[in-house]
Motif scaffolding. Sequence first.
Motif, PDB file in Angstrom:
ATOM      1  N   LEU A  20      -3.332  -7.122   4.282  1.00 13.89           N
ATOM      2  CA  LEU A  20      -4.727  -6.861   4.630  1.00 13.89           C
ATOM      3  C   LEU A  20      -5.651  -7.117   3.441  1.00 13.89           C
ATOM      4  N   VAL A  21      -5.285  -6.598   2.281  1.00 12.53           N
ATOM      5  CA  VAL A  21      -6.126  -6.764   1.090  1.00 12.53           C
ATOM      6  C   VAL A  21      -6.234  -8.240   0.710  1.00 12.53           C
ATOM      7  N   LEU A  22      -5.108  -8.968   0.735  1.00 11.30           N
ATOM      8  CA  LEU A  22      -5.147 -10.389   0.385  1.00 11.30           C
ATOM      9  C   LEU A  22      -5.957 -11.202   1.397  1.00 11.30           C
ATOM     10  N   MET A  23      -5.845 -10.877   2.675  1.00 13.50           N
ATOM     11  CA  MET A  23      -6.620 -11.599   3.689  1.00 13.50           C
ATOM     12  C   MET A  23      -8.114 -11.316   3.542  1.00 13.50           C
ATOM     13  N   ILE A  69      -4.487   3.080   2.552  1.00 15.68           N
ATOM     14  CA  ILE A  69      -5.443   1.973   2.368  1.00 15.68           C
ATOM     15  C   ILE A  69      -5.984   1.448   3.702  1.00 15.68           C
ATOM     16  N   ILE A  70      -5.176   1.501   4.753  1.00 14.44           N
ATOM     17  CA  ILE A  70      -5.628   1.038   6.073  1.00 14.44           C
ATOM     18  C   ILE A  70      -6.758   1.939   6.576  1.00 14.44           C
ATOM     19  N   SER A  71      -6.607   3.234   6.410  1.00  7.26           N
ATOM     20  CA  SER A  71      -7.667   4.167   6.820  1.00  7.26           C
ATOM     21  C   SER A  71      -8.935   3.945   6.009  1.00  7.26           C
ATOM     22  N   ILE A  72      -8.767   3.709   4.719  1.00  7.62           N
ATOM     23  CA  ILE A  72      -9.933   3.444   3.857  1.00  7.62           C
ATOM     24  C   ILE A  72     -10.632   2.167   4.305  1.00  7.62           C
ATOM     25  N   MET A  73      -9.858   1.121   4.591  1.00 11.59           N
ATOM     26  CA  MET A  73     -10.441  -0.153   5.055  1.00 11.59           C
ATOM     27  C   MET A  73     -11.163   0.038   6.388  1.00 11.59           C
ATOM     28  N   VAL A  85      -0.471  -3.049  10.128  1.00 14.96           N
ATOM     29  CA  VAL A  85      -0.696  -4.131   9.173  1.00 14.96           C
ATOM     30  C   VAL A  85      -0.215  -3.661   7.801  1.00 14.96           C
ATOM     31  N   GLU A  86       0.499  -4.534   7.107  1.00 13.51           N
ATOM     32  CA  GLU A  86       0.908  -4.222   5.744  1.00 13.51           C
ATOM     33  C   GLU A  86      -0.336  -4.192   4.849  1.00 13.51           C
ATOM     34  N   PRO A  87      -0.492  -3.179   4.031  1.00 12.41           N
ATOM     35  CA  PRO A  87      -1.678  -3.077   3.171  1.00 12.41           C
ATOM     36  C   PRO A  87      -1.889  -4.296   2.277  1.00 12.41           C
TER      37      PRO A  87
END
Length: 131
Positions: free
Chosen positions: A110-113, A3-7, A105-107
């Motif tokens: 990151l998504v919640l932020m 998910i970090i790479s996708i973001m 960063v925890e996925p």
Amino acid sequence: MNIISIMRILLAIVTIVTTFLVIKDCMAHKEEIKGASMGQWITLCIIGFLTNFFDTWGIGSFAPTQAAFKFTNSSPDETVPGTLNVGDTLPVSVEAILFLTSVEVEPLTLVLMLASASLGAFIGAGIVSKW
């Protein structure tokens, strides 16, 4: 692909699109831009560099930028909210891409932020624009 790479990829795409839109808008309003003196450009660049540099340390960029605008009479009060949003979009996007590359960063975090920042911007823009 995590998910970090996708973001990171999505953020890079959004940054490129935003850059294109800012350039397009600048071209459409080039007469207004030509009215600014070189001193104003230099002042704004220094303000932007310093406030976004300190933003990477967690100080934030909106409040110091607004204070610097007020101190230097760089931007009328009516245009400050839009100026802050547009002016800080590209540097903060680049900061985010760099941080996502170098800081773990925890996925879920990151998504919640991202969700809370987006929701806050969506709700806050309507409120601020009425002030």
